[in-house]
Design a protein around this motif. Structure first.
Motif, PDB file in Angstrom:
ATOM      1  N   GLN A 130       3.972  10.035  -9.622  1.00  0.00           N
ATOM      2  CA  GLN A 130       3.409  10.284 -10.947  1.00  0.00           C
ATOM      3  C   GLN A 130       2.713  11.638 -10.999  1.00  0.00           C
ATOM      4  O   GLN A 130       2.828  12.370 -11.983  1.00  0.00           O
ATOM      5  CB  GLN A 130       2.426   9.173 -11.313  1.00  0.00           C
ATOM      6  CG  GLN A 130       3.116   7.859 -11.611  1.00  0.00           C
ATOM      7  CD  GLN A 130       2.120   6.726 -11.805  1.00  0.00           C
ATOM      8  OE1 GLN A 130       0.929   6.869 -11.538  1.00  0.00           O
ATOM      9  NE2 GLN A 130       2.616   5.574 -12.257  1.00  0.00           N
ATOM     10  N   ASN A 131       2.013  11.995  -9.932  1.00  0.00           N
ATOM     11  CA  ASN A 131       1.347  13.302  -9.878  1.00  0.00           C
ATOM     12  C   ASN A 131       2.349  14.446  -9.856  1.00  0.00           C
ATOM     13  O   ASN A 131       2.071  15.532 -10.353  1.00  0.00           O
ATOM     14  CB  ASN A 131       0.418  13.398  -8.674  1.00  0.00           C
ATOM     15  CG  ASN A 131      -0.769  12.469  -8.778  1.00  0.00           C
ATOM     16  OD1 ASN A 131      -1.114  12.021  -9.867  1.00  0.00           O
ATOM     17  ND2 ASN A 131      -1.382  12.170  -7.653  1.00  0.00           N
ATOM     18  N   THR A 153       0.831  -1.206   0.000  1.00  0.00           N
ATOM     19  CA  THR A 153       0.000   0.000   0.000  1.00  0.00           C
ATOM     20  C   THR A 153       0.865   1.256   0.000  1.00  0.00           C
ATOM     21  O   THR A 153       0.592   2.209  -0.736  1.00  0.00           O
ATOM     22  CB  THR A 153      -0.937   0.002   1.221  1.00  0.00           C
ATOM     23  OG1 THR A 153      -1.742  -1.172   1.182  1.00  0.00           O
ATOM     24  CG2 THR A 153      -1.819   1.236   1.252  1.00  0.00           C
ATOM     25  N   ARG A 187       2.381   1.760  -3.475  1.00  0.00           N
ATOM     26  CA  ARG A 187       1.376   2.262  -4.415  1.00  0.00           C
ATOM     27  C   ARG A 187       1.083   3.744  -4.174  1.00  0.00           C
ATOM     28  O   ARG A 187       0.951   4.522  -5.115  1.00  0.00           O
ATOM     29  CB  ARG A 187       0.102   1.441  -4.327  1.00  0.00           C
ATOM     30  CG  ARG A 187       0.183   0.109  -5.031  1.00  0.00           C
ATOM     31  CD  ARG A 187      -1.198  -0.531  -5.191  1.00  0.00           C
ATOM     32  NE  ARG A 187      -1.911  -0.704  -3.931  1.00  0.00           N
ATOM     33  CZ  ARG A 187      -1.788  -1.759  -3.140  1.00  0.00           C
ATOM     34  NH1 ARG A 187      -0.967  -2.736  -3.457  1.00  0.00           N
ATOM     35  NH2 ARG A 187      -2.474  -1.841  -2.027  1.00  0.00           N
ATOM     36  N   THR A 188       0.985   4.131  -2.907  1.00  0.00           N
ATOM     37  CA  THR A 188       0.698   5.532  -2.573  1.00  0.00           C
ATOM     38  C   THR A 188       1.833   6.441  -3.015  1.00  0.00           C
ATOM     39  O   THR A 188       1.609   7.476  -3.640  1.00  0.00           O
ATOM     40  CB  THR A 188       0.461   5.687  -1.056  1.00  0.00           C
ATOM     41  OG1 THR A 188      -0.622   4.846  -0.667  1.00  0.00           O
ATOM     42  CG2 THR A 188       0.154   7.125  -0.692  1.00  0.00           C
ATOM     43  N   SER A 205      10.095   7.684 -14.096  1.00  0.00           N
ATOM     44  CA  SER A 205       9.972   6.353 -13.498  1.00  0.00           C
ATOM     45  C   SER A 205      11.308   5.846 -12.976  1.00  0.00           C
ATOM     46  O   SER A 205      11.355   5.143 -11.975  1.00  0.00           O
ATOM     47  CB  SER A 205       9.377   5.369 -14.496  1.00  0.00           C
ATOM     48  OG  SER A 205      10.218   5.249 -15.626  1.00  0.00           O
ATOM     49  N   SER A 215       3.995   5.785  -5.278  1.00  0.00           N
ATOM     50  CA  SER A 215       4.027   5.748  -6.738  1.00  0.00           C
ATOM     51  C   SER A 215       3.061   6.760  -7.340  1.00  0.00           C
ATOM     52  O   SER A 215       3.413   7.506  -8.260  1.00  0.00           O
ATOM     53  CB  SER A 215       3.677   4.339  -7.215  1.00  0.00           C
ATOM     54  OG  SER A 215       3.574   4.304  -8.607  1.00  0.00           O
ATOM     55  N   SER A 216       1.847   6.805  -6.821  1.00  0.00           N
ATOM     56  CA  SER A 216       0.876   7.763  -7.356  1.00  0.00           C
ATOM     57  C   SER A 216       1.294   9.203  -7.063  1.00  0.00           C
ATOM     58  O   SER A 216       1.117  10.090  -7.903  1.00  0.00           O
ATOM     59  CB  SER A 216      -0.523   7.489  -6.814  1.00  0.00           C
ATOM     60  OG  SER A 216      -0.586   7.743  -5.433  1.00  0.00           O
ATOM     61  N   LEU A 217       1.891   9.431  -5.898  1.00  0.00           N
ATOM     62  CA  LEU A 217       2.398  10.777  -5.590  1.00  0.00           C
ATOM     63  C   LEU A 217       3.515  11.163  -6.548  1.00  0.00           C
ATOM     64  O   LEU A 217       3.586  12.308  -7.013  1.00  0.00           O
ATOM     65  CB  LEU A 217       2.901  10.839  -4.144  1.00  0.00           C
ATOM     66  CG  LEU A 217       1.849  10.790  -3.046  1.00  0.00           C
ATOM     67  CD1 LEU A 217       2.522  10.694  -1.674  1.00  0.00           C
ATOM     68  CD2 LEU A 217       0.955  12.001  -3.106  1.00  0.00           C
TER      69      LEU A 217
END
Length: 128
Positions: A60-61, A50, A53-54, A66, A56-58
């Motif tokens: 990308q935002n 988790t 994933r969190t 990568s 990772s999204s931060l």
């Protein structure tokens, strides 16, 4: 909070059992401690997923590349695994091996940081 309770419960049971076994069966007691450490890592695996994933999204935002993001995740993971391994060695009276693991972890972290350093140097060259 329930997750932390599970971790404390496993640790408490393992330490209590180790205390009872260490005089007559020290080898089994040490194996029990190692098994408890592995069980704690298994309990934490969902939380680790988790968190990745969190982050990772931060990333990308925020527009991170990568390669930079993967390097950061690797560095954090290597740091945690190194600390866990060193603690395991210290718990089993193998501190000299733990120091070698610590050195190895630092070298692997440095190597894992190379893509970040390369991106920073490229950015500085573009600005100059």
């Amino acid at each position: 909070m329930a997750l932390f309770g599970k971790i404390i419960g496993v640790a408490f049971v393992a330490v209590t059992a180790y205390s009872l076994l260490r005089v007559e069966q020290p080898q089994i007691g040490r194996l029990l401690i190692v098994a408890a450490g592995c069980l704690i890592l298994i309990i934490l695996s969902d939380s680790i997923s988790t968190a990745i994933r969190t982050v990772s999204s931060l990333g990308q935002n925020a527009g991170l590349s990568s390669s930079v993001f993967l390097s950061l995740i690797k560095i954090v993971g290597i740091g945690y695994l190194t600390e866990f391994s060193v603690s395991l060695c210290n718990d089993n009276d193998c501190s000299s091996l733990g120091k070698k693991i610590e050195l190895g972890g630092k070298i692997v972290i440095l190597l894992s940081a190379m893509p970040i350093l390369t991106d920073i140097i490229s950015l500085l060259e573009a600005l100059i």
